[in-house]
Design a protein around this motif. Structure first.
Motif, PDB file in Angstrom:
ATOM      1  N   ASP A 217       1.005  -1.279  -0.136  1.00 51.05           N
ATOM      2  CA  ASP A 217       0.016  -0.143   0.243  1.00 51.05           C
ATOM      3  C   ASP A 217       0.927   1.319  -0.100  1.00 51.05           C
ATOM      4  OD1 ASP A 217       0.999   0.419   2.729  1.00 51.05           O
ATOM      5  OD2 ASP A 217      -0.480  -0.926   3.410  1.00 51.05           O
ATOM      6  N   LEU A 218       0.147   2.303  -0.085  1.00 51.07           N
ATOM      7  CA  LEU A 218       1.132   3.774  -0.336  1.00 51.07           C
ATOM      8  C   LEU A 218       1.489   3.864   1.095  1.00 51.07           C
ATOM      9  CD1 LEU A 218      -1.492   5.594  -2.440  1.00 51.07           C
ATOM     10  CD2 LEU A 218       0.199   4.326  -3.128  1.00 51.07           C
ATOM     11  N   THR A 219       1.126   3.765   2.140  1.00 48.45           N
ATOM     12  CA  THR A 219       1.859   3.939   3.393  1.00 48.45           C
ATOM     13  C   THR A 219       2.978   3.245   3.487  1.00 48.45           C
ATOM     14  OG1 THR A 219      -0.397   3.858   4.383  1.00 48.45           O
ATOM     15  CG2 THR A 219       1.605   3.681   5.840  1.00 48.45           C
ATOM     16  N   THR A 220       3.149   2.032   3.085  1.00 47.95           N
ATOM     17  CA  THR A 220       4.626   1.315   3.070  1.00 47.95           C
ATOM     18  C   THR A 220       5.354   1.960   2.039  1.00 47.95           C
ATOM     19  OG1 THR A 220       3.393  -0.742   3.352  1.00 47.95           O
ATOM     20  CG2 THR A 220       5.329  -0.859   2.580  1.00 47.95           C
ATOM     21  N   TYR A 221       4.891   2.389   1.018  1.00 53.19           N
ATOM     22  CA  TYR A 221       5.722   3.116  -0.042  1.00 53.19           C
ATOM     23  C   TYR A 221       6.487   4.289   0.530  1.00 53.19           C
ATOM     24  CZ  TYR A 221       7.366   5.712  -4.071  1.00 53.19           C
ATOM     25  OH  TYR A 221       8.131   6.624  -4.844  1.00 53.19           O
ATOM     26  N   LEU A 222       5.550   5.126   1.302  1.00 54.13           N
ATOM     27  CA  LEU A 222       6.018   6.329   1.797  1.00 54.13           C
ATOM     28  C   LEU A 222       6.889   6.210   2.959  1.00 54.13           C
ATOM     29  CD1 LEU A 222       5.586   9.555   1.377  1.00 54.13           C
ATOM     30  CD2 LEU A 222       3.477   9.139   3.149  1.00 54.13           C
ATOM     31  N   LEU A 223       6.797   5.084   3.687  1.00 54.08           N
ATOM     32  CA  LEU A 223       7.976   4.743   4.650  1.00 54.08           C
ATOM     33  C   LEU A 223       9.213   4.429   4.037  1.00 54.08           C
ATOM     34  CD1 LEU A 223       5.583   2.601   7.203  1.00 54.08           C
ATOM     35  CD2 LEU A 223       7.070   4.678   7.839  1.00 54.08           C
ATOM     36  N   ALA A 224       9.170   3.871   2.996  1.00 57.79           N
ATOM     37  CA  ALA A 224      10.454   3.385   2.111  1.00 57.79           C
ATOM     38  C   ALA A 224      10.961   4.574   1.293  1.00 57.79           C
ATOM     39  CB  ALA A 224      10.077   2.189   1.382  1.00 57.79           C
ATOM     40  N   HIS A 225      10.436   5.547   1.111  1.00 60.08           N
ATOM     41  CA  HIS A 225      10.575   6.611   0.489  1.00 60.08           C
ATOM     42  C   HIS A 225      12.074   7.026   0.548  1.00 60.08           C
ATOM     43  CE1 HIS A 225      10.889  10.417  -1.909  1.00 60.08           C
ATOM     44  NE2 HIS A 225      10.083   9.895  -2.603  1.00 60.08           N
ATOM     45  N   PRO A 226      13.045   7.446  -0.449  1.00 58.51           N
ATOM     46  CA  PRO A 226      14.396   7.834  -0.211  1.00 58.51           C
ATOM     47  C   PRO A 226      14.597   9.247   0.407  1.00 58.51           C
ATOM     48  CG  PRO A 226      14.082   7.585  -2.854  1.00 58.51           C
ATOM     49  CD  PRO A 226      12.612   7.265  -1.740  1.00 58.51           C
ATOM     50  N   ALA A 227      13.278   9.874   0.662  1.00 60.96           N
ATOM     51  CA  ALA A 227      13.457  11.101   1.266  1.00 60.96           C
ATOM     52  C   ALA A 227      13.652  10.875   2.882  1.00 60.96           C
ATOM     53  CB  ALA A 227      12.068  11.993   1.417  1.00 60.96           C
ATOM     54  N   GLY A 228      13.439   9.600   3.108  1.00 55.71           N
ATOM     55  CA  GLY A 228      13.866   9.256   4.664  1.00 55.71           C
ATOM     56  C   GLY A 228      12.937   9.836   5.733  1.00 55.71           C
ATOM     57  N   LEU A 229      11.592   9.953   5.530  1.00 58.17           N
ATOM     58  CA  LEU A 229      10.764  10.664   6.655  1.00 58.17           C
ATOM     59  C   LEU A 229      10.537   9.743   7.773  1.00 58.17           C
ATOM     60  CD1 LEU A 229       7.696  11.734   4.038  1.00 58.17           C
ATOM     61  CD2 LEU A 229       9.753  13.028   4.434  1.00 58.17           C
ATOM     62  N   ASP A 230      10.664  10.510   8.990  1.00 58.07           N
ATOM     63  CA  ASP A 230      10.561   9.723  10.075  1.00 58.07           C
ATOM     64  C   ASP A 230       9.019   9.221  10.415  1.00 58.07           C
ATOM     65  OD1 ASP A 230       9.203  11.851  11.518  1.00 58.07           O
ATOM     66  OD2 ASP A 230      11.041  12.637  12.427  1.00 58.07           O
ATOM     67  N   ASP A 231       8.646   8.494  11.210  1.00 57.07           N
ATOM     68  CA  ASP A 231       7.384   8.365  11.606  1.00 57.07           C
ATOM     69  C   ASP A 231       6.179   9.381  11.504  1.00 57.07           C
ATOM     70  OD1 ASP A 231       8.320   5.545  11.478  1.00 57.07           O
ATOM     71  OD2 ASP A 231       7.393   4.880  13.001  1.00 57.07           O
ATOM     72  N   ASN A 232       6.605  10.246  12.367  1.00 59.63           N
ATOM     73  CA  ASN A 232       5.755  11.277  12.520  1.00 59.63           C
ATOM     74  C   ASN A 232       5.597  12.166  11.166  1.00 59.63           C
ATOM     75  OD1 ASN A 232       4.123  13.262  14.058  1.00 59.63           O
ATOM     76  ND2 ASN A 232       5.934  14.641  13.947  1.00 59.63           N
ATOM     77  N   GLU A 233       6.681  12.297  10.494  1.00 63.47           N
ATOM     78  CA  GLU A 233       6.390  13.036   9.238  1.00 63.47           C
ATOM     79  C   GLU A 233       5.615  12.153   8.147  1.00 63.47           C
ATOM     80  OE1 GLU A 233      10.562  15.390   8.501  1.00 63.47           O
ATOM     81  OE2 GLU A 233      10.810  13.414   8.565  1.00 63.47           O
ATOM     82  N   VAL A 234       5.665  10.969   8.365  1.00 63.93           N
ATOM     83  CA  VAL A 234       4.905  10.095   7.281  1.00 63.93           C
ATOM     84  C   VAL A 234       3.501  10.154   7.692  1.00 63.93           C
ATOM     85  CG1 VAL A 234       4.410   7.788   6.896  1.00 63.93           C
ATOM     86  CG2 VAL A 234       6.660   8.326   6.883  1.00 63.93           C
ATOM     87  N   VAL A 235       3.177  10.159   9.358  1.00 60.95           N
ATOM     88  CA  VAL A 235       1.810  10.304   9.762  1.00 60.95           C
ATOM     89  C   VAL A 235       1.225  11.580   9.292  1.00 60.95           C
ATOM     90  CG1 VAL A 235       0.351  10.599  11.913  1.00 60.95           C
ATOM     91  CG2 VAL A 235       2.143   8.822  11.797  1.00 60.95           C
TER      92      VAL A 235
END
Ligand code: HEM
Length: 435
Positions: A217-235
């Motif tokens: 899903d897209l959540t998994t994609y965003l977590l693995a994105h090269p931007a390296g967002l932390d969990d709060n940023e992904v949320v």
């Protein structure tokens, strides 16, 4: 009542005129009348967006475009302004700082924006169309045998949500909490802060589950994105996408259907067949854009803008609705279109909507599905009797009651909320996220 944030704080500029209120039933009933009165005050006018918060609203098309593109004079970071706003203000869930694309500038904004753009690019248009059609057919089947329905609560409000929650992997039992959270934000309801925190809670849980156990899903994609967002940023980016995506898409579908069913040019019912979904959508984006007033900006320093003095840190909003309909100069022609052929419904400049194509595709498919299946739809009330949702930010019919010839031949359906095999394949619109 807390006194409004006014001229002595970074809240707004002093003015002799009592600001027009944009949050009550009066505004919801006649926004264009309000915009006409505001235009008479110049390119920017003082407004009250909640009992405790004032702002300057840009109603002039060229001033709006200048502001949206001028990153040197204006910042999107609301933190200085926010210090003067009551912590429990109902507009803070929409306007208060979070580490997202919407509230950041420059390199920080680019990092978030790239992650969002890449995530949205995972949405394959043909799969999105198929998914919207699938959900649309299930929703229509739930009321098509009755001959009556509310196209907002039974259709427009549920459809984008099903698509988003499925794409991001939100559990079906949590979808109502997402609707409540995004809806309360837009309405600037009394419980907006609580509803927003609940929405954040749903997404936080989702992100923590996907961090431990990746899915398709897209959540998994965003977590693995090269931007390296932390969990709060992904949320926070997911919450932004849900809130920016769900409500405006619902409103675009609802407003376009209302156009098709009520404008005399469209024959009063779909029988006339005079109008395509495309024309209705285009008309809405010009005249009643789903995000009517947003584009929050804050001057970086005291300045003058289109002849109006601005104070550092004060809230300046853009009325996409007023700017779109400004021409001719009187601003009183309901068919008016401003500018050189481009409306501002998607905003402009670095913070313009990154999801124009998927949003249009969702809205068009939703309208086409409905109108091709229930082809003698007509409004069950006079257009003038419709109630509009309150709040300064959006243009949203509360209900759209309709009647039509019942369809009796639909197969038994379990309802759009009932799980079926398809619900267990959350990433139906995005392909393989990590592939
Ligand atoms: C009819 C549907 C939509 C309309 C009219 C619309 C309109 C807008 C507008 C006017 C803005 C600028 C807001 C501001 O600067 O304050 C915006 C930003 C944004 N929209 Fe949309 N939108 C729609 C659908 C969507 C969808 C479906 C998504 C996501 C899937 C989305 C995601 C976003 C995001 C993330 C931003 C922030 C961009 C940034 O600050 O860089 N929107 N949208």
């Amino acid at each position: 009542m807390t006194p409004p944030v006014t001229g002595t704080s970074p809240g707004t500029a002093p003015s002799l005129l009592e600001p027009l209120a944009l949050y009550g039933a009066d505004f919801a009933a006649d926004p264009h009348g309000h915009y006409r009165r505001l235009r008479a005050q110049g390119p920017l006018a003082r407004v009250r967006i909640a009992p405790d918060v004032d702002a300057l609203l840009v109603t002039d098309y060229h001033a709006a475009v200048d502001l949206l593109r001028d990153t040197e004079t204006f910042t999107k970071d609301p933190r200085a302004w926010q210090e003067g706003v009551p912590a429990d203000s109902s507009v803070l869930p929409m306007l208060g700082y979070r580490p997202t694309a919407l509230f950041t500038d420059g390199a920080v904004h680019a990092r978030y924006r790239d992650a969002i753009n890449d995530t949205l690019a995972r949405i394959e248009p043909h799969l999105l169309r198929a998914e919207v059609a699938r959900v649309a057919q299930r929703l229509i089947a739930e009321f098509s045998a009755t001959g009556t329905g509310d196209l907002i609560s039974q259709y427009a409000r549920r459809l984008p949500l099903h698509v988003f929650t499925s794409a991001f992997g939100v559990a079906p039992q949590d979808t109502e909490r997402v609707v409540r959270g995004t809806g309360a934000m837009m309405d600037s309801a009394q419980d907006a802060a609580t509803a927003y925190e609940d929405l954040v809670g749903v997404v936080t849980e989702l992100v923590s589950v996907r961090r431990r156990s990746p899915g398709r899903d897209l959540t998994t994609y965003l977590l693995a994105h090269p931007a390296g967002l932390d969990d709060n940023e992904v949320v926070r980016q997911i919450t932004l996408i849900m809130s920016s995506g769900h409500e405006p898409t619902t409103n675009l579908i609802g407003n376009a259907l209302l156009r098709m069913l009520s404008d005399t040019g469209y024959g009063g019912s779909l029988h006339g067949g005079a109008t395509t979904a495309h024309e209705a959508v285009d008309d809405v984006l010009w005249h009643d854009p789903p995000l009517a007033n947003m584009g929050a900006h804050f001057p970086r320093h005291d300045t003058e803008f289109h002849g109006v003095p601005l104070r550092a840190g004060q809230l300046v909003l853009v009325s996409f609705a007023a700017a779109n309909t400004q021409s001719p100069p009187s601003g009183s022609d309901p068919a008016a279109r401003s500018g050189d052929g481009a409306h501002l419904a998607w905003s402009a400049g670095p913070h313009r909507c990154p999801a124009k194509q998927p949003a249009l595709l969702m809205a068009m498919t939703a309208i086409e599905q409905l109108t091709s299946q229930l082809c003698d739809l007509e409004l069950a009330v006079e257009p003038g009797a419709l109630v509009w949702r309150p709040g300064p930010f959006h243009r949203a019919p509360a209900h759209l009651p309709v009647r039509f010839t019942p369809l009796g031949t639909f197969p038994e359906q379990g309802g759009a909320d009932a799980p079926d095999a398809a619900d267990h394949v959350p990433n139906r619109v995005g392909g393989t996220p990590n592939g």
